[in-house]
Design a protein around this motif. Structure first.
Motif, PDB file in Angstrom:
ATOM      1  N   ILE A 116      53.759  92.944  53.400  1.00 25.71           N
ATOM      2  CA  ILE A 116      52.367  92.497  53.250  1.00 25.71           C
ATOM      3  C   ILE A 116      52.238  91.569  51.908  1.00 25.71           C
ATOM      4  O   ILE A 116      52.489  92.092  50.704  1.00 25.71           O
ATOM      5  N   PRO A 117      51.632  90.731  52.168  1.00 28.94           N
ATOM      6  CA  PRO A 117      51.488  89.657  50.813  1.00 28.94           C
ATOM      7  C   PRO A 117      50.286  90.280  49.964  1.00 28.94           C
ATOM      8  O   PRO A 117      49.170  90.512  50.316  1.00 28.94           O
ATOM      9  N   ARG A 118      50.881  90.151  48.627  1.00 31.55           N
ATOM     10  CA  ARG A 118      49.927  90.242  47.564  1.00 31.55           C
ATOM     11  C   ARG A 118      49.046  88.942  47.507  1.00 31.55           C
ATOM     12  O   ARG A 118      49.549  87.750  47.481  1.00 31.55           O
ATOM     13  N   ILE A 119      47.557  89.052  47.184  1.00 33.02           N
ATOM     14  CA  ILE A 119      46.954  88.092  46.770  1.00 33.02           C
ATOM     15  C   ILE A 119      47.331  87.534  45.645  1.00 33.02           C
ATOM     16  O   ILE A 119      47.861  87.944  44.610  1.00 33.02           O
ATOM     17  N   SER A 120      47.445  86.219  45.810  1.00 27.99           N
ATOM     18  CA  SER A 120      48.287  85.285  44.664  1.00 27.99           C
ATOM     19  C   SER A 120      47.397  85.011  43.630  1.00 27.99           C
ATOM     20  O   SER A 120      46.334  84.804  43.529  1.00 27.99           O
ATOM     21  N   TYR A 121      48.217  84.616  42.380  1.00 33.94           N
ATOM     22  CA  TYR A 121      47.542  84.307  41.322  1.00 33.94           C
ATOM     23  C   TYR A 121      46.572  82.823  41.325  1.00 33.94           C
ATOM     24  O   TYR A 121      45.593  82.741  40.967  1.00 33.94           O
ATOM     25  N   GLU A 122      47.239  82.113  42.238  1.00 32.15           N
ATOM     26  CA  GLU A 122      46.497  80.774  42.719  1.00 32.15           C
ATOM     27  C   GLU A 122      45.038  81.021  43.347  1.00 32.15           C
ATOM     28  O   GLU A 122      44.199  80.502  43.097  1.00 32.15           O
ATOM     29  N   GLU A 123      45.075  82.286  44.116  1.00 28.56           N
ATOM     30  CA  GLU A 123      43.893  82.416  44.763  1.00 28.56           C
ATOM     31  C   GLU A 123      42.936  83.210  43.801  1.00 28.56           C
ATOM     32  O   GLU A 123      41.604  83.109  43.917  1.00 28.56           O
ATOM     33  N   GLU A 124      43.407  83.909  42.911  1.00 30.35           N
ATOM     34  CA  GLU A 124      42.573  84.350  41.792  1.00 30.35           C
ATOM     35  C   GLU A 124      41.901  83.466  40.988  1.00 30.35           C
ATOM     36  O   GLU A 124      40.800  83.522  40.437  1.00 30.35           O
ATOM     37  N   LEU A 125      42.618  82.437  40.641  1.00 28.03           N
ATOM     38  CA  LEU A 125      42.295  81.170  39.882  1.00 28.03           C
ATOM     39  C   LEU A 125      41.010  80.630  40.609  1.00 28.03           C
ATOM     40  O   LEU A 125      39.959  80.305  39.968  1.00 28.03           O
ATOM     41  N   GLN A 126      41.046  80.478  41.837  1.00 25.99           N
ATOM     42  CA  GLN A 126      39.871  79.785  42.651  1.00 25.99           C
ATOM     43  C   GLN A 126      38.851  80.802  42.686  1.00 25.99           C
ATOM     44  O   GLN A 126      37.900  80.321  42.714  1.00 25.99           O
ATOM     45  N   LYS A 127      39.192  82.071  42.694  1.00 22.88           N
ATOM     46  CA  LYS A 127      37.946  83.083  42.765  1.00 22.88           C
ATOM     47  C   LYS A 127      37.121  83.161  41.445  1.00 22.88           C
ATOM     48  O   LYS A 127      35.830  83.499  41.483  1.00 22.88           O
ATOM     49  N   ASN A 128      38.038  83.142  40.552  1.00 25.46           N
ATOM     50  CA  ASN A 128      37.276  83.380  39.105  1.00 25.46           C
ATOM     51  C   ASN A 128      37.319  82.455  38.107  1.00 25.46           C
ATOM     52  O   ASN A 128      38.561  82.038  37.182  1.00 25.46           O
ATOM     53  N   PRO A 129      36.618  81.361  38.040  1.00 25.15           N
ATOM     54  CA  PRO A 129      36.364  80.370  37.121  1.00 25.15           C
ATOM     55  C   PRO A 129      36.680  80.662  35.831  1.00 25.15           C
ATOM     56  O   PRO A 129      36.852  79.828  34.791  1.00 25.15           O
ATOM     57  N   GLU A 130      36.133  81.977  35.403  1.00 26.39           N
ATOM     58  CA  GLU A 130      36.302  82.240  34.181  1.00 26.39           C
ATOM     59  C   GLU A 130      37.950  82.875  33.779  1.00 26.39           C
ATOM     60  O   GLU A 130      38.201  82.680  32.436  1.00 26.39           O
ATOM     61  N   LEU A 131      38.522  82.956  34.345  1.00 18.56           N
ATOM     62  CA  LEU A 131      40.025  83.168  34.134  1.00 18.56           C
ATOM     63  C   LEU A 131      40.729  81.839  33.835  1.00 18.56           C
ATOM     64  O   LEU A 131      40.770  80.861  34.304  1.00 18.56           O
ATOM     65  N   LYS A 132      41.526  82.302  32.576  1.00 19.07           N
ATOM     66  CA  LYS A 132      42.267  81.027  31.875  1.00 19.07           C
ATOM     67  C   LYS A 132      43.610  81.385  31.871  1.00 19.07           C
ATOM     68  O   LYS A 132      44.113  82.591  31.458  1.00 19.07           O
ATOM     69  N   ASN A 133      44.328  80.275  32.145  1.00 17.89           N
ATOM     70  CA  ASN A 133      45.875  80.356  32.098  1.00 17.89           C
ATOM     71  C   ASN A 133      46.345  80.929  30.745  1.00 17.89           C
ATOM     72  O   ASN A 133      47.292  81.829  30.480  1.00 17.89           O
ATOM     73  N   SER A 134      45.540  80.531  29.685  1.00 15.44           N
ATOM     74  CA  SER A 134      46.368  80.791  28.207  1.00 15.44           C
ATOM     75  C   SER A 134      45.982  82.258  28.037  1.00 15.44           C
ATOM     76  O   SER A 134      46.825  82.962  27.237  1.00 15.44           O
ATOM     77  N   ASP A 135      44.847  82.992  28.690  1.00 19.04           N
ATOM     78  CA  ASP A 135      44.673  84.398  28.370  1.00 19.04           C
ATOM     79  C   ASP A 135      46.073  85.303  29.088  1.00 19.04           C
ATOM     80  O   ASP A 135      46.406  86.188  28.579  1.00 19.04           O
ATOM     81  N   ILE A 136      46.184  84.785  30.284  1.00 20.81           N
ATOM     82  CA  ILE A 136      47.378  85.260  30.972  1.00 20.81           C
ATOM     83  C   ILE A 136      48.638  85.103  30.180  1.00 20.81           C
ATOM     84  O   ILE A 136      49.473  86.002  29.959  1.00 20.81           O
ATOM     85  N   GLU A 137      48.863  83.968  29.634  1.00 19.16           N
ATOM     86  CA  GLU A 137      50.226  83.977  28.864  1.00 19.16           C
ATOM     87  C   GLU A 137      50.127  84.728  27.544  1.00 19.16           C
ATOM     88  O   GLU A 137      51.265  85.247  27.369  1.00 19.16           O
ATOM     89  N   ILE A 138      48.967  84.960  27.032  1.00 20.25           N
ATOM     90  CA  ILE A 138      48.948  85.575  25.841  1.00 20.25           C
ATOM     91  C   ILE A 138      49.373  87.179  26.236  1.00 20.25           C
ATOM     92  O   ILE A 138      50.117  88.113  25.848  1.00 20.25           O
ATOM     93  N   LEU A 139      48.811  87.668  27.424  1.00 20.91           N
ATOM     94  CA  LEU A 139      49.047  88.876  27.971  1.00 20.91           C
ATOM     95  C   LEU A 139      50.565  89.113  28.211  1.00 20.91           C
ATOM     96  O   LEU A 139      51.153  90.271  27.951  1.00 20.91           O
ATOM     97  N   LYS A 140      51.081  88.120  28.826  1.00 23.89           N
ATOM     98  CA  LYS A 140      52.508  88.338  29.190  1.00 23.89           C
ATOM     99  C   LYS A 140      53.639  88.212  27.899  1.00 23.89           C
ATOM    100  O   LYS A 140      54.545  88.864  27.890  1.00 23.89           O
ATOM    101  N   GLU A 141      53.051  87.637  26.894  1.00 22.00           N
ATOM    102  CA  GLU A 141      53.812  87.667  25.707  1.00 22.00           C
ATOM    103  C   GLU A 141      53.783  88.846  24.893  1.00 22.00           C
ATOM    104  O   GLU A 141      54.686  89.671  24.500  1.00 22.00           O
TER     105      GLU A 141
END
Length: 301
Positions: free
Chosen positions: A4-29
């Motif tokens: 079963i496919p998980r909803i993708s990060y790209e789909e989440e970016l399209q759904k959520n204009p407030e979502l920032k790649n930089s925030d995800i990078e901070i969390l990954k670090e």
């Protein structure tokens, strides 16, 4: 791996204009510096960040709490094989947990729960919460973030016998997970078709509920009351709606859970904390919930 496919990060970016790649990078670090945590995908990080309205520090707390609770509450989060667990197969005959297709006028998603088997002796609270958490896992895995989520329990046929099978500690554990760990924006906790037994259950729940949850708690004795928050046509046909019968909807989602089996098995193997690697002092069940023996089970004839 699950088929079963998980909803993708790209789909989440399209759904959520407030979502920032930089925030995800901070969390990954940050995750790299938390060796006790399991590997967390970008899509999962989005759930945590979104549920905390994009505030980074609360998001980190939620991530740690989520995986810690799932590690230290095995009665809800272990032995979750939907095909191989006898107790799970049994509870699937007793309760229905169904994400409804329609949303509220605010676009909040709704999950509906109802007893299928009304015999109190067949109801096991821990197994019921295990199955409910599995449904929520599947729902978030496939649909990802939502503007808001509503939980609706149909209390028809819930008796004092069912209330007698609850325990304060069991309620405390689930309500803690719901309020502190589940990565959703919870906009409502609703109980419909309530009777006198609801007072007993609420009295058990309230000591473990924060003001924020109390503010979105709604108890309904009539459909007219429900309709102020939830469109009635969104409900199953047998409870006054037009969504199809509970039994049929339940069978659909039971099959979806079964088809998701490989994910549940992998999650239990790889989706937990390693306390031996936690920076600082390791945590245990007493750190989270106190001494279980301090509660006595409520017995109701």
């Amino acid at each position: 791996m699950s088929i079963i496919p998980r909803i993708s990060y790209e789909e989440e970016l399209q759904k959520n204009p407030e979502l920032k790649n930089s925030d995800i990078e901070i969390l990954k670090e940050w995750c790299k510096k938390q060796p006790h945590l399991p590997k967390i995908t970008d899509s999962e990080l989005v759930l945590f960040l979104h549920s905390n309205y994009y505030r980074l520090e609360p998001t980190k707390t939620t991530i740690d709490t989520y995986y810690t609770v799932r590690t230290h509450v095995p009665e809800f989060f272990s032995n979750r094989d939907p095909l191989g667990s006898k107790s799970l197969r049994q509870i699937m005959k007793v309760v229905a947990n169904i994400p409804l297709e329609m949303t509220t006028k605010e676009s909040y998603k709704i999950v509906f729960a109802k007893l299928l088997d009304t015999d109190p002796s067949h109801y096991v609270y821990n197994d019921g919460m295990k199955y409910f958490s599995m449904l929520l896992d599947y729902w978030l895995y496939t649909e990802g973030t939502g503007i808001g989520h509503i939980i609706l329990f149909d209390m028809e046929s819930v008796s004092f016998g069912h209330a007698g099978r609850l325990s304060p500690m069991g309620l405390k554990k689930f309500l803690y997970y719901l309020q502190e760990a589940l990565p959703v924006r919870l906009k409502g906790l609703h109980f419909m078709n309530t009777t006198a037994v609801m007072d007993v259950i609420l009295n058990m729940m309230k000591p473990f509920m924060k003001k924020e949850l109390m503010d979105v708690l709604h108890v309904h004795s009539t459909l007219e009351s429900v309709a102020k928050f939830i469109p009635l046509e969104a409900l199953p046909t047998d409870v006054g709606g037009k969504a199809g019968f509970t039994k049929d909807l339940h069978e659909i989602y039971t099959k979806k859970i079964e088809n998701h089996r490989s994910w549940f098995l992998d999650d239990e193997m790889n989706g937990r904390v390693n306390e031996a690697l936690r920076p600082g002092k390791s945590k245990n069940i007493t750190d989270l919930f106190g001494v279980e023996g301090s509660f006595k089970k409520l017995e109701i004839d």
